[in-house]
Design an enzyme around this catalytic site. Sequence first.
Site, PDB file in Angstrom:
ATOM      1  N   GLY A 234      38.533  44.114  38.951  1.00 21.94           N
ATOM      2  CA  GLY A 234      38.323  42.958  39.671  1.00 21.94           C
ATOM      3  C   GLY A 234      36.654  42.665  39.749  1.00 21.94           C
TER       4      GLY A 234
ATOM      5  N   ASP B 147      44.224  47.251  34.438  1.00 24.30           N
ATOM      6  CA  ASP B 147      44.734  46.627  35.501  1.00 24.30           C
ATOM      7  C   ASP B 147      46.324  46.461  35.560  1.00 24.30           C
ATOM      8  OD1 ASP B 147      42.989  44.742  37.961  1.00 24.30           O
ATOM      9  OD2 ASP B 147      45.053  44.567  37.738  1.00 24.30           O
TER      10      ASP B 147
ATOM     11  N   LYS C 283      28.605  53.632  53.222  1.00 25.37           N
ATOM     12  CA  LYS C 283      29.061  52.016  52.497  1.00 25.37           C
ATOM     13  C   LYS C 283      29.580  51.218  53.572  1.00 25.37           C
ATOM     14  CE  LYS C 283      30.531  48.901  50.001  1.00 25.37           C
ATOM     15  NZ  LYS C 283      29.682  48.031  49.208  1.00 25.37           N
TER      16      LYS C 283
ATOM     17  N   CYS D 157      33.729  41.625  51.761  1.00 24.93           N
ATOM     18  CA  CYS D 157      33.527  42.887  52.339  1.00 24.93           C
ATOM     19  C   CYS D 157      33.125  43.054  53.603  1.00 24.93           C
ATOM     20  CB  CYS D 157      32.437  43.447  51.336  1.00 24.93           C
ATOM     21  SG  CYS D 157      33.040  43.968  49.567  1.00 24.93           S
ATOM     22  N   PHE D 158      32.266  42.120  54.175  1.00 24.34           N
ATOM     23  CA  PHE D 158      31.653  42.409  55.288  1.00 24.34           C
ATOM     24  C   PHE D 158      32.549  42.306  56.454  1.00 24.34           C
ATOM     25  CE2 PHE D 158      27.151  40.553  54.371  1.00 24.34           C
ATOM     26  CZ  PHE D 158      27.124  41.411  53.581  1.00 24.34           C
TER      27      PHE D 158
HETATM   28  P1  ADP Z   1      37.323  44.087  44.488  1.00 25.78           P
HETATM   29  O1  ADP Z   1      36.706  42.888  44.718  1.00 25.78           O
HETATM   30  O2  ADP Z   1      37.152  45.127  45.282  1.00 25.78           O
HETATM   31  O3  ADP Z   1      36.821  44.561  42.913  1.00 25.78           O
HETATM   32  P2  ADP Z   1      39.621  42.945  43.359  1.00 25.78           P
HETATM   33  O4  ADP Z   1      41.049  42.356  44.325  1.00 25.78           O
HETATM   34  O5  ADP Z   1      38.819  41.840  42.837  1.00 25.78           O
HETATM   35  O6  ADP Z   1      38.807  44.008  44.347  1.00 25.78           O
HETATM   36  O7  ADP Z   1      40.328  43.761  42.406  1.00 25.78           O
HETATM   37  C1  ADP Z   1      41.059  44.639  42.414  1.00 25.78           C
HETATM   38  C2  ADP Z   1      42.116  44.991  41.117  1.00 25.78           C
HETATM   39  O8  ADP Z   1      43.058  46.203  41.465  1.00 25.78           O
HETATM   40  C3  ADP Z   1      43.176  43.759  41.273  1.00 25.78           C
HETATM   41  O9  ADP Z   1      42.922  43.055  39.877  1.00 25.78           O
HETATM   42  C4  ADP Z   1      44.498  44.567  41.031  1.00 25.78           C
HETATM   43  O10 ADP Z   1      45.479  43.793  40.238  1.00 25.78           O
HETATM   44  C5  ADP Z   1      44.114  46.089  40.618  1.00 25.78           C
HETATM   45  N1  ADP Z   1      44.995  46.895  40.997  1.00 25.78           N
HETATM   46  C6  ADP Z   1      45.472  47.133  42.393  1.00 25.78           C
HETATM   47  N2  ADP Z   1      46.281  48.386  42.390  1.00 25.78           N
HETATM   48  C7  ADP Z   1      46.210  48.927  40.826  1.00 25.78           C
HETATM   49  C8  ADP Z   1      46.882  49.846  40.632  1.00 25.78           C
HETATM   50  N3  ADP Z   1      47.698  50.659  41.042  1.00 25.78           N
HETATM   51  N4  ADP Z   1      46.743  50.014  39.062  1.00 25.78           N
HETATM   52  C9  ADP Z   1      46.053  49.179  38.331  1.00 25.78           C
HETATM   53  N5  ADP Z   1      45.420  48.149  38.986  1.00 25.78           N
HETATM   54  C10 ADP Z   1      45.387  48.038  40.153  1.00 25.78           C
END
Ligand code: ADP
Length: 445
Positions: free
Chosen positions: A21, A43, A234, A290-291
């Site tokens: 992400g 992911d 954090k 986040c905030f």
């Molecule tokens: P951030 O802004 O914290 O980076 P995001 O929502 O943009 O958060 O990204 C988090 C990512 O984590 C998403 O793309 C989601 O599909 C992935 N994700 C969540 N759980 C799992 C998991 N168990 N295994 C792999 N990927 C995961």
Amino acid sequence: MREVEENQPPYTGKICCIGAGYVGGPTMAMVALKTGLTVTVVDLNKQRIDAWNSDRLPIYEPGLEEVVKQTRGKNLFFSTDVEAAVRDAAIIFVSVNTPTKEYGFGKGRAADLTYWEGAARSISKATVPGSALFQGFKIVVEKSTVPVSTADAMTCVLQENCPAGVHFQVLSNPEFLAEGTAIADLTQPDRVLIGGSMSKEGIMAIEALASVYAHWVPRERIVKSNVWSAELSKLVANAFLAQRISSVNALSELCEATGADIDHVASAIGSDPGIGPKFLKCGPGFGGSCFQKDILNLVYLCQSAGLTDVAEYWLQVIRMNDHQKRRFGKLIVDTMFNTINDKKIAVLGFAFKADTGDTRESPAIDICGTMLNENAKVTVFDPEVTEDQVLQFRDLDYRRIFDTMCKPAFIFDGRNILDHDQLQSIGFRIQGLGKPKTLEIVSGS
Ligand code: ADP
């Protein structure tokens, strides 16, 4: 700690990151670029991985594309094969989403750790005999913002579900990057914080991770602490930043009421070194993923510890933010003669701030919602929708725009980025936040 620091060789194995992400993607691209180590970002979301492997990355960050182009396919890989990547790496970053819980205990405040626990369970499942280890253990690094003591809970899930003889060290390494400046923040971080257990193995794990960052971050900026301090830092860093925004936004309303100018006030107080100039720009409210989430998390933590007054104090930061979003929407309606029914309104910018395409919790959502409730016809344009459309709103041909608009022609500058005097000379009626009211004659209120 010093003894380990001096004697331990730097980490040279592979790195895996679960979660591709806003945090995982840019951070790992930078780690790959700066260390030359093999980094695989995994992911569950195939569409997201496909996008990372394409010419159109799933997120927009200035400079990100260049970093990805230099590393992808060489030592940076994006994949949906979580098991293989976890098996082959001794350092595993976890950067999954931790949204605010929408059910049960702590609803609306606590962090939902479903995804985090899912990731932990994937790690234990993939840790089979023969998996890559560092000094006999796997290092799991919390990158996502998590509540204090998540590391302990995760150690328990990991440890009780893996083959005998394998050990895990869970570290907290919160990411302080800001969206919109992620690449610059990652290139020259103010600090890298690593929290871990103070046992011998814990210190070895901290040092292994520190050696990764030491490829490009000066050692004195790599700060080490116990795991709870790192996790709490954090939340507190984001709470402080949000609090500054709410403070300046609260004062913007007072400026409007008194005829003062918030930009003058901000510049006067910002030159005090104890205050500093950053985060003193008023706006229509903070957004982003986040905030609000982190403050709610902090509030929940305080409430769980029975610290009602402390919880109330931080909650007020969010209340003020909601107030600012509401009041900007109301200002628009009031000013346009108390009705925007059927009026065409253009919204320039929808992301939660400049230089990002991220619309999570954007104040624009609430403000557009208010206008739609009042039956306005709202058209939204955001320059990050596609990269090749990038403009700056400052440089639009406002004279031409003025000629095409219904009169009186209003502009509501929620970010105070436009040249108000010049626009007024064209004939616009313009109101910025925290600026002396210029539209009273029109609204008659
Ligand atoms: P951030 O802004 O914290 O980076 P995001 O929502 O943009 O958060 O990204 C988090 C990512 O984590 C998403 O793309 C989601 O599909 C992935 N994700 C969540 N759980 C799992 C998991 N168990 N295994 C792999 N990927 C995961």
